[in-house]
Design an enzyme around this catalytic site. Structure first.
Site, mmCIF file in Angstrom:
data_model
loop_
_atom_site.group_PDB
_atom_site.id
_atom_site.type_symbol
_atom_site.label_atom_id
_atom_site.label_comp_id
_atom_site.label_asym_id
_atom_site.label_seq_id
_atom_site.Cartn_x
_atom_site.Cartn_y
_atom_site.Cartn_z
ATOM 1 N N THR A 176 0.810 -1.219 0.000
ATOM 2 C CA THR A 176 0.000 0.000 0.000
ATOM 3 C C THR A 176 0.840 1.264 0.000
ATOM 4 O O THR A 176 0.462 2.283 -0.585
ATOM 5 C CB THR A 176 -0.941 0.008 1.221
ATOM 6 O OG1 THR A 176 -1.812 -1.118 1.140
ATOM 7 C CG2 THR A 176 -1.775 1.278 1.282
ATOM 8 N N SER B 287 1.150 -7.529 -0.792
ATOM 9 C CA SER B 287 1.664 -8.551 0.129
ATOM 10 C C SER B 287 0.697 -9.701 0.343
ATOM 11 O O SER B 287 1.087 -10.754 0.861
ATOM 12 C CB SER B 287 2.057 -7.935 1.470
ATOM 13 O OG SER B 287 0.944 -7.657 2.276
ATOM 14 N N THR C 187 0.978 -4.554 4.423
ATOM 15 C CA THR C 187 0.672 -4.933 5.803
ATOM 16 C C THR C 187 -0.005 -6.292 5.935
ATOM 17 O O THR C 187 0.023 -6.892 7.001
ATOM 18 C CB THR C 187 -0.229 -3.878 6.470
ATOM 19 O OG1 THR C 187 -1.444 -3.748 5.724
ATOM 20 C CG2 THR C 187 0.479 -2.527 6.548
ATOM 21 N N ASP C 188 -0.599 -6.812 4.848
ATOM 22 C CA ASP C 188 -1.386 -8.039 4.959
ATOM 23 C C ASP C 188 -0.564 -9.219 5.473
ATOM 24 O O ASP C 188 -1.032 -10.003 6.296
ATOM 25 C CB ASP C 188 -2.016 -8.395 3.604
ATOM 26 C CG ASP C 188 -3.237 -7.550 3.302
ATOM 27 O OD1 ASP C 188 -3.628 -6.733 4.157
ATOM 28 O OD2 ASP C 188 -3.813 -7.714 2.203
#
Length: 321
Positions: free
Chosen positions: A17, A64, A97-98
């Protein structure tokens, strides 16, 4: 200080992101990685040039949610290569961040360096109102330059919160306060101009683990380990499917203290008899999974402690490799 005398921080970019773009300033979800690079991100933070010489390298450029162990191998090698240089003070990794907690934990297990390695990202795309990526990057570089960060393993830093890789987990889907450590709390916090250190990880990491990146030479990816999530009416079908697919280990995300539905228990016993490693974790976000029924210990089921299912999976993959 002149540019030539500033310490060097290597920024390894993997996408996410933080380098994504939306169609408008209010688009906070459904954006894509287009028309924005890590070099553009660093250029948007002039304060970086005042504290460090920034050197950028693109390891990958993916969301990610599509992370692979192949990228992990490349990233671990890049971290070690950068950290081995005398002129490099620390390494910063930009990442979605995933799956950031999984990548962070993998690196925490295998990279051999005592220098700071700091992962950061963003919850809002670069085009959004109040995009937090630039400040997260600045703070990550500040942490990488802080001598107090050395020897603490891989750190995850977003939204003024710093958590150790083993403990870090994503706790919010869209909020900028995305990461926490339910069992351990913060390792440090950013408070204005200061980095306030609160704790240090006590479990083995980086230089103190038996794992090395050399173990992965020649591997296309890590061994298959599946997570099976327990639920009402569980019947063991997913366990059987994992075994049929060639899983070398199964992480069972059980209820409570890693409890197993009686209709799925037989499938796990059968899997263990076939040589599949069975790890009992929990779908509960806090606490630790410890020994349960005697029959589970006798079958060789391994309690995951305070590792969540996805991190228990990473550790199992590394051990098997």
């Amino acid at each position: 200080m002149t540019t030539s005398t500033l310490p060097t921080v290597v920024v390894l970019a993997t996408g996410g992101t933080i380098v994504s773009s939306g169609a408008s300033a209010t688009q906070m979800t459904g954006y894509s990685i287009t028309n924005f690079s890590v070099e553009m991100l660093t250029a948007a933070v002039p304060a970086l040039q005042e504290i460090a010489t920034i050197e950028c390298h693109q390891v990958a450029n993916i969301d990610s949610s599509s992370m692979t162990s192949r990228v992990w191998f490349d990233l671990a090698a890049a971290v070690e290569e950068a950290a081995a240089r005398d002129d490099v003070a620390g390494v910063v990794i930009t990442h979605g961040t995933d799956t950031m907690e999984e990548t962070a934990f993998f690196l925490n297990l295998v990279v051999k360096t005592g220098k700071p390695v700091v992962m950061t990202g963003a919850m809002r795309p670069s085009t959004a109102i109040s995009a937090e990526g630039p400040l997260n990057l600045l703070n990550a570089v500040r942490i990488a330059l802080d001598p107090e960060a050395a020897g603490k393993g891989v750190l995850v830093a977003l939204n003024d919160a710093v958590v150790a890789a083993r403990d870090a987990t994503k706790v919010e889907q869209t909020n900028v306060a995305a990461f926490g450590a339910p069992n351990a709390g913060l390792t440090a916090m950013i408070s204005g101009p200061r980095i306030v250190w609160l704790s240090a990880p006590v479990r083995p990491h980086t230089l103190r683990t038996p794992f090395t990146t050399a173990r992965f030479e020649g591997l296309a990816k890590l061994p298959r380990v599946d997570i099976v999530y327990s639920h009402t009416d569980d019947d063991g079908v997913m366990v059987e499917a994992a075994v049929a697919a060639g899983a070398k280990a199964i992480v069972h995300a059980g209820t409570g203290n890693g409890s197993i539905h009686d209709a799925a228990e037989t499938a796990l016993f059968t899997a263990a008899e076939k040589g599949v490693v069975v790890i009992r974790a929990s779908r509960v976000p806090g606490g630790a999974t410890v020994e349960g029924l005697a029959a589970w210990q006798e079958a060789g089921f391994i309690p995951a402690g305070n590792l969540n299912p996805q991190k228990a999976r990473v550790l199992a993959q590394v051990v098997l490799a």
